[in-house]
Motif scaffolding. Structure first.
Motif, PDB file in Angstrom:
ATOM      1  N   THR A   1      13.171 -19.950   6.671  1.00 39.74           N
ATOM      2  CA  THR A   1      14.163 -19.573   6.689  1.00 39.74           C
ATOM      3  C   THR A   1      14.013 -20.425   4.848  1.00 39.74           C
ATOM      4  O   THR A   1      14.186 -21.389   4.647  1.00 39.74           O
ATOM      5  CB  THR A   1      15.588 -19.957   6.882  1.00 39.74           C
ATOM      6  N   ILE A   2      14.659 -19.555   4.345  1.00 43.37           N
ATOM      7  CA  ILE A   2      14.616 -20.048   2.554  1.00 43.37           C
ATOM      8  C   ILE A   2      16.195 -19.307   1.909  1.00 43.37           C
ATOM      9  O   ILE A   2      16.728 -18.083   2.509  1.00 43.37           O
ATOM     10  CB  ILE A   2      13.868 -18.700   1.063  1.00 43.37           C
ATOM     11  N   ASN A   3      16.627 -20.479   1.822  1.00 48.66           N
ATOM     12  CA  ASN A   3      18.179 -19.727   1.774  1.00 48.66           C
ATOM     13  C   ASN A   3      18.800 -20.309  -0.401  1.00 48.66           C
ATOM     14  O   ASN A   3      18.634 -21.289  -0.654  1.00 48.66           O
ATOM     15  CB  ASN A   3      19.309 -20.559   2.618  1.00 48.66           C
ATOM     16  N   ILE A   4      19.130 -19.446  -1.052  1.00 49.06           N
ATOM     17  CA  ILE A   4      18.444 -19.670  -2.174  1.00 49.06           C
ATOM     18  C   ILE A   4      20.490 -20.129  -2.767  1.00 49.06           C
ATOM     19  O   ILE A   4      21.508 -19.346  -2.385  1.00 49.06           O
ATOM     20  CB  ILE A   4      18.543 -18.731  -2.819  1.00 49.06           C
ATOM     21  N   GLN A   5      20.360 -20.884  -3.329  1.00 50.29           N
ATOM     22  CA  GLN A   5      22.184 -21.948  -3.455  1.00 50.29           C
ATOM     23  C   GLN A   5      22.275 -21.265  -4.123  1.00 50.29           C
ATOM     24  O   GLN A   5      22.811 -22.626  -4.812  1.00 50.29           O
ATOM     25  CB  GLN A   5      21.691 -23.099  -2.503  1.00 50.29           C
ATOM     26  N   SER A   6      22.759 -20.434  -5.542  1.00 50.91           N
ATOM     27  CA  SER A   6      23.401 -20.057  -6.401  1.00 50.91           C
ATOM     28  C   SER A   6      23.622 -18.692  -6.887  1.00 50.91           C
ATOM     29  O   SER A   6      22.946 -18.001  -5.877  1.00 50.91           O
ATOM     30  CB  SER A   6      22.146 -19.953  -7.760  1.00 50.91           C
ATOM     31  N   ALA A   7      25.081 -19.102  -6.952  1.00 49.63           N
ATOM     32  CA  ALA A   7      25.530 -17.641  -7.602  1.00 49.63           C
ATOM     33  C   ALA A   7      24.960 -17.261  -9.082  1.00 49.63           C
ATOM     34  O   ALA A   7      24.553 -16.083  -9.116  1.00 49.63           O
ATOM     35  CB  ALA A   7      27.303 -17.898  -7.776  1.00 49.63           C
ATOM     36  N   ASN A   8      23.833 -17.689  -9.769  1.00 53.51           N
ATOM     37  CA  ASN A   8      23.202 -16.927 -10.622  1.00 53.51           C
ATOM     38  C   ASN A   8      21.858 -16.031  -9.711  1.00 53.51           C
ATOM     39  O   ASN A   8      21.497 -15.143 -11.310  1.00 53.51           O
ATOM     40  CB  ASN A   8      23.099 -17.789 -11.302  1.00 53.51           C
ATOM     41  N   TYR A   9      21.739 -16.555  -8.865  1.00 51.15           N
ATOM     42  CA  TYR A   9      20.707 -15.405  -8.054  1.00 51.15           C
ATOM     43  C   TYR A   9      20.865 -14.829  -7.117  1.00 51.15           C
ATOM     44  O   TYR A   9      21.752 -15.028  -6.248  1.00 51.15           O
ATOM     45  CB  TYR A   9      19.639 -16.337  -7.904  1.00 51.15           C
ATOM     46  N   VAL A  10      20.363 -13.541  -7.552  1.00 54.38           N
ATOM     47  CA  VAL A  10      20.149 -12.342  -6.000  1.00 54.38           C
ATOM     48  C   VAL A  10      18.765 -11.970  -5.231  1.00 54.38           C
ATOM     49  O   VAL A  10      18.557 -11.772  -6.226  1.00 54.38           O
ATOM     50  CB  VAL A  10      20.870 -10.543  -6.520  1.00 54.38           C
ATOM     51  N   LEU A  11      19.334 -12.109  -4.492  1.00 55.23           N
ATOM     52  CA  LEU A  11      17.977 -11.501  -3.917  1.00 55.23           C
ATOM     53  C   LEU A  11      18.388 -10.525  -3.241  1.00 55.23           C
ATOM     54  O   LEU A  11      18.620  -9.613  -2.304  1.00 55.23           O
ATOM     55  CB  LEU A  11      17.882 -12.713  -2.584  1.00 55.23           C
ATOM     56  N   GLU A  12      16.965  -9.753  -3.545  1.00 49.45           N
ATOM     57  CA  GLU A  12      17.714  -7.659  -2.981  1.00 49.45           C
ATOM     58  C   GLU A  12      15.979  -7.856  -1.994  1.00 49.45           C
ATOM     59  O   GLU A  12      15.169  -8.861  -2.417  1.00 49.45           O
ATOM     60  CB  GLU A  12      16.874  -7.064  -3.862  1.00 49.45           C
ATOM     61  N   GLY A  13      15.659  -7.233  -1.065  1.00 44.90           N
ATOM     62  CA  GLY A  13      14.848  -6.707  -0.807  1.00 44.90           C
ATOM     63  C   GLY A  13      14.361  -5.517   1.064  1.00 44.90           C
ATOM     64  O   GLY A  13      15.972  -5.269   1.154  1.00 44.90           O
ATOM     65  N   THR A  14      13.670  -4.995   1.147  1.00 44.62           N
ATOM     66  CA  THR A  14      13.755  -4.615   2.572  1.00 44.62           C
ATOM     67  C   THR A  14      12.769  -5.512   3.604  1.00 44.62           C
ATOM     68  O   THR A  14      12.002  -6.760   3.285  1.00 44.62           O
ATOM     69  CB  THR A  14      13.202  -3.165   2.351  1.00 44.62           C
ATOM     70  N   ASN A  15      13.261  -5.133   5.223  1.00 44.13           N
ATOM     71  CA  ASN A  15      12.656  -5.453   6.113  1.00 44.13           C
ATOM     72  C   ASN A  15      11.570  -4.896   6.156  1.00 44.13           C
ATOM     73  O   ASN A  15      11.207  -4.132   5.997  1.00 44.13           O
ATOM     74  CB  ASN A  15      13.390  -5.609   7.403  1.00 44.13           C
ATOM     75  N   THR A  16      10.573  -6.081   6.763  1.00 47.58           N
ATOM     76  CA  THR A  16       8.837  -5.665   6.945  1.00 47.58           C
ATOM     77  C   THR A  16       8.364  -6.301   8.009  1.00 47.58           C
ATOM     78  O   THR A  16       8.610  -7.487   8.884  1.00 47.58           O
ATOM     79  CB  THR A  16       8.313  -5.711   5.105  1.00 47.58           C
TER      80      THR A  16
ATOM     81  N   TYR B   1       5.568   0.938   8.900  1.00 50.90           N
ATOM     82  CA  TYR B   1       7.042   1.315   9.177  1.00 50.90           C
ATOM     83  C   TYR B   1       6.442   1.839   7.190  1.00 50.90           C
ATOM     84  O   TYR B   1       7.171   2.823   7.302  1.00 50.90           O
ATOM     85  CB  TYR B   1       7.612   1.045   9.599  1.00 50.90           C
ATOM     86  N   ALA B   2       6.696   1.128   7.205  1.00 57.12           N
ATOM     87  CA  ALA B   2       6.820   1.436   4.559  1.00 57.12           C
ATOM     88  C   ALA B   2       6.437   0.141   4.524  1.00 57.12           C
ATOM     89  O   ALA B   2       6.508  -1.165   4.951  1.00 57.12           O
ATOM     90  CB  ALA B   2       7.955   1.139   4.750  1.00 57.12           C
ATOM     91  N   PRO B   3       5.592   0.424   3.083  1.00 57.45           N
ATOM     92  CA  PRO B   3       5.986  -1.094   2.351  1.00 57.45           C
ATOM     93  C   PRO B   3       7.068  -2.193   1.851  1.00 57.45           C
ATOM     94  O   PRO B   3       8.377  -1.181   2.229  1.00 57.45           O
ATOM     95  CB  PRO B   3       4.969  -0.386   1.037  1.00 57.45           C
ATOM     96  N   GLY B   4       7.032  -3.571   1.811  1.00 54.05           N
ATOM     97  CA  GLY B   4       8.582  -3.927   1.322  1.00 54.05           C
ATOM     98  C   GLY B   4       8.151  -4.641   0.337  1.00 54.05           C
ATOM     99  O   GLY B   4       7.324  -4.240  -0.615  1.00 54.05           O
ATOM    100  N   TYR B   5       9.543  -5.142  -0.855  1.00 53.76           N
ATOM    101  CA  TYR B   5       8.977  -5.834  -1.468  1.00 53.76           C
ATOM    102  C   TYR B   5      10.552  -6.766  -1.598  1.00 53.76           C
ATOM    103  O   TYR B   5      11.316  -6.623  -1.046  1.00 53.76           O
ATOM    104  CB  TYR B   5       9.533  -4.578  -2.414  1.00 53.76           C
ATOM    105  N   TYR B   6      10.516  -7.967  -1.909  1.00 53.96           N
ATOM    106  CA  TYR B   6      11.483  -8.739  -2.437  1.00 53.96           C
ATOM    107  C   TYR B   6      11.841  -9.387  -3.816  1.00 53.96           C
ATOM    108  O   TYR B   6      10.789  -9.537  -4.075  1.00 53.96           O
ATOM    109  CB  TYR B   6      11.095 -10.488  -1.324  1.00 53.96           C
ATOM    110  N   CYS B   7      12.663  -9.676  -3.999  1.00 48.75           N
ATOM    111  CA  CYS B   7      13.285  -9.241  -5.320  1.00 48.75           C
ATOM    112  C   CYS B   7      14.266 -10.171  -6.435  1.00 48.75           C
ATOM    113  O   CYS B   7      15.239 -10.258  -5.265  1.00 48.75           O
ATOM    114  CB  CYS B   7      13.395  -8.486  -6.446  1.00 48.75           C
ATOM    115  N   LEU B   8      13.938 -11.324  -6.536  1.00 43.38           N
ATOM    116  CA  LEU B   8      14.435 -12.532  -6.730  1.00 43.38           C
ATOM    117  C   LEU B   8      15.129 -12.156  -8.189  1.00 43.38           C
ATOM    118  O   LEU B   8      14.349 -12.409  -9.221  1.00 43.38           O
ATOM    119  CB  LEU B   8      14.446 -13.989  -6.518  1.00 43.38           C
ATOM    120  N   HIS B   9      16.583 -11.934  -8.486  1.00 43.17           N
ATOM    121  CA  HIS B   9      16.695 -11.044  -9.773  1.00 43.17           C
ATOM    122  C   HIS B   9      17.238 -12.673 -10.602  1.00 43.17           C
ATOM    123  O   HIS B   9      19.116 -13.207  -9.809  1.00 43.17           O
ATOM    124  CB  HIS B   9      18.144 -10.667  -9.748  1.00 43.17           C
TER     125      HIS B   9
END
Length: 182
Positions: free
Chosen positions: A116-131, A141-149
């Motif tokens: 588990t990675i818990n990103i503890q900052s209001a300045n960072y947003v984690l986006e992504g899809t289940n893979t 089922y589908a390719p996936g991605y994980y993006c830290l903004h």
């Protein structure tokens, strides 16, 4: 008192002489000036420290996210079980789904949590899809991605998983970019 403590100073042009003594120590003005310079340098250093600390934390989360995705693929291949990678808010969770073929992509968020990675900052947003990664390391089922903004510096770090398990990393300015075809 030594013979050098007191001496005569003469101005040749006016031919005026007077006695003088060496002064020891600093005047109050000199002390205030030095203190002000030290305070200004300290303020600049503290502001730079905070800026570089934010950059460090973003890179730490990004590299940890990349490492976790690579480890998930390696665990699926080494242990011959299905692994689900599931983003939930600002948390990325890797699950051991087991050895049974999952019936749908929604099964990625079930099973035994491995990491588990818990990103503890209001300045960072984690986006992504289940893979879901199968025991060969392929994405089901589908390719996936994980993006830290990083919303503060408007930059991103993105990990893309291709259908056949290829991983690519993209980083840059702006919002998360689309993953390339793999």
């Amino acid at each position: 008192m030594s013979k050098y403590d007191k001496y005569r100073v003469c101005d040749i042009s006016s031919q005026v002489c007077h006695d003088s003594q060496d002064k020891n120590g600093f005047t109050i003005i000199e002390a205030i000036a030095v203190t002000a310079i030290i305070l200004i340098i300290s303020a600049v250093a503290i502001m730079n420290f905070q800026y570089y600390f934010q950059i460090y934390k973003f890179q730490e989360y990004a590299y940890r996210m990349e490492y976790t995705v690579k480890q998930a693929k390696a665990q699926a291949m080494e242990n011959s079980f299905y692994v689900g990678i599931c983003p939930k808010g600002n948390t990325l969770i890797v699950y051991n789904i087991g050895s049974t073929y999952p019936s749908s992509l929604s099964g990625a968020c079930s099973g035994t949590p491995l990491e588990t990675i818990n990103i503890q900052s209001a300045n960072y947003v984690l986006e992504g899809t289940n893979t879901i990664l199968d025991p060969r390391g392929f994405a089901l089922y589908a390719p996936g991605y994980y993006c830290l903004h990083n919303t503060q510096s408007n930059s991103y770090y993105e990990i893309c998983i291709g259908q056949f398990g290829a991983l690519s990393v993209q980083k840059g300015g702006g919002t998360c970019a689309a993953c390339p075809a793999m």
